[in-house]
Design a protein around this motif. Sequence first.
Motif, mmCIF file in Angstrom:
data_model
loop_
_atom_site.group_PDB
_atom_site.id
_atom_site.type_symbol
_atom_site.label_atom_id
_atom_site.label_comp_id
_atom_site.label_asym_id
_atom_site.label_seq_id
_atom_site.Cartn_x
_atom_site.Cartn_y
_atom_site.Cartn_z
ATOM 1 N N TRP A 31 0.830 -1.206 0.000
ATOM 2 C CA TRP A 31 0.000 0.000 0.000
ATOM 3 C C TRP A 31 0.868 1.262 0.000
ATOM 4 O O TRP A 31 0.558 2.246 -0.673
ATOM 5 C CB TRP A 31 -0.941 0.003 1.205
ATOM 6 N N LEU A 32 1.963 1.227 0.741
ATOM 7 C CA LEU A 32 2.865 2.384 0.775
ATOM 8 C C LEU A 32 3.540 2.594 -0.580
ATOM 9 O O LEU A 32 3.735 3.735 -1.015
ATOM 10 C CB LEU A 32 3.917 2.194 1.866
ATOM 11 N N GLU A 33 3.894 1.499 -1.245
ATOM 12 C CA GLU A 33 4.480 1.611 -2.585
ATOM 13 C C GLU A 33 3.465 2.205 -3.562
ATOM 14 O O GLU A 33 3.803 3.056 -4.391
ATOM 15 C CB GLU A 33 4.947 0.236 -3.060
ATOM 16 N N LYS A 34 2.215 1.742 -3.454
ATOM 17 C CA LYS A 34 1.148 2.281 -4.317
ATOM 18 C C LYS A 34 0.951 3.770 -4.040
ATOM 19 O O LYS A 34 0.784 4.573 -4.971
ATOM 20 C CB LYS A 34 -0.148 1.512 -4.066
ATOM 21 N N LEU A 116 8.021 9.950 0.724
ATOM 22 C CA LEU A 116 9.101 9.488 1.589
ATOM 23 C C LEU A 116 9.068 7.985 1.839
ATOM 24 O O LEU A 116 9.973 7.445 2.437
ATOM 25 C CB LEU A 116 9.035 10.229 2.930
ATOM 26 N N PHE A 117 8.017 7.308 1.400
ATOM 27 C CA PHE A 117 7.878 5.885 1.694
ATOM 28 C C PHE A 117 8.268 5.000 0.514
ATOM 29 O O PHE A 117 7.951 3.824 0.484
ATOM 30 C CB PHE A 117 6.439 5.573 2.111
ATOM 31 N N TRP A 160 -4.043 7.219 5.790
ATOM 32 C CA TRP A 160 -5.268 6.789 5.130
ATOM 33 C C TRP A 160 -5.026 6.882 3.622
ATOM 34 O O TRP A 160 -4.860 7.982 3.077
ATOM 35 C CB TRP A 160 -6.428 7.687 5.535
ATOM 36 N N ILE A 161 -5.003 5.734 2.940
ATOM 37 C CA ILE A 161 -4.647 5.667 1.522
ATOM 38 C C ILE A 161 -5.887 5.325 0.702
ATOM 39 O O ILE A 161 -6.594 4.355 1.001
ATOM 40 C CB ILE A 161 -3.551 4.612 1.299
ATOM 41 N N ASP A 162 -6.142 6.122 -0.322
ATOM 42 C CA ASP A 162 -7.314 5.918 -1.182
ATOM 43 C C ASP A 162 -7.258 4.536 -1.813
ATOM 44 O O ASP A 162 -6.281 4.189 -2.499
ATOM 45 C CB ASP A 162 -7.323 7.005 -2.265
ATOM 46 N N GLN A 163 -8.297 3.739 -1.602
ATOM 47 C CA GLN A 163 -8.302 2.373 -2.122
ATOM 48 C C GLN A 163 -8.336 2.358 -3.644
ATOM 49 O O GLN A 163 -7.806 1.429 -4.270
ATOM 50 C CB GLN A 163 -9.489 1.596 -1.554
ATOM 51 N N ALA A 164 -8.950 3.345 -4.264
ATOM 52 C CA ALA A 164 -9.078 3.352 -5.725
ATOM 53 C C ALA A 164 -7.809 3.841 -6.414
ATOM 54 O O ALA A 164 -7.318 3.212 -7.354
ATOM 55 C CB ALA A 164 -10.266 4.223 -6.134
ATOM 56 N N SER A 165 -7.250 4.955 -5.943
ATOM 57 C CA SER A 165 -6.127 5.571 -6.653
ATOM 58 C C SER A 165 -4.774 5.376 -5.986
ATOM 59 O O SER A 165 -3.736 5.477 -6.637
ATOM 60 C CB SER A 165 -6.379 7.081 -6.793
#
Length: 338
Positions: A31-34, A116-117, A160-165
């Motif tokens: 998720w962090l890479e995305k 930064l991730f 909090w990372i957008d699941q779509a984008s």
Amino acid sequence: MRLLVAGAACALLLSAPLLRAEEGADAARKWLEKMSTAARTLNYEGTFVYLHDGQMVSMRIIHGAGPRGEQERLIVLNGVGREMMRDPRVVTSIQYQHSAEVVARSRPRKPFPSGLFSNNAALGKYYIFSLDGEGRVADRLARVVRVTPRDTYRYGYRLWIDQASGLLLKYELINAQDAPLEQLMFTTLDLHPAPPAGLPDPDEGAEIHNAPARADEAQGRTSVAGGGMPGATADPAPDKVWRITRMPEGFAQTEQGTRILTTHAAPMEHIILSDGLAAVSVFIEKLNGAPGFKGPGKMGAVRAYGSVMQDHQITVVGGVPEQTVRMIAESVRMEQAP
């Protein structure tokens, strides 16, 4: 045989939580890479609020990734009029004061915190990554990722990372008591297939704003017009250099140069340390007999620590706990140049 079966069953039960934790860490890293990729490559605009130290700043962001590379424009919507424009070559900061513009230029750095991730595999030595459920921000479904420090020299994060984008919708910087020190959250967000209108024209920006500011990027120096004193210097001596002799494990020096700020009369030596996520700045300025600042200070999540050495003010600031800035401030030394 029964003992062997029982032993194997116990081993499986004991190892199950570890396996789940490893799977959660791998999923969190993905998720962090995305998120890191989305921050660089997507075209979007929106409004977000930044909360820190009991204050709220509302900002508008316009981001584009086109033939000219990554471009970004940030506009402060409350308080003093300010904006920042970033492209692959330079960051231009503008502050409007009584119908006049104060312009500063510096070299581009990774945006915080999304960019930064990108190297989270290396960060795994100093932080634990885990999934922390789901949420909803700006009317978009989000996956929550927690980043927990392995020691007391760093802060943690909730993202909090957008699941779509994959875009970062909200983040919290959290202390050891799991309390948020600062927060950033989108209130509106629109994605576009192409770079949106309102991004700065690099050619026009250079023509309009180059005069008030000057930068010597080849030597790693950044200057801002309006500051500085003839003959003043941050250098200890021609044959001396400033060194950081102690810092938390994982931190390393990433930049060093001289800065001239409008808020200071003399040039300052500027050293940046980072573990790949947290960053700390060390400022060293000649006092010329003036009294210096000693001890701790803070503004929201930013901690500072001052010390005085051989008529030089040493100030360390960063989004890290007080013990980190204190350790670094007390380890600054003037040494013989190699």
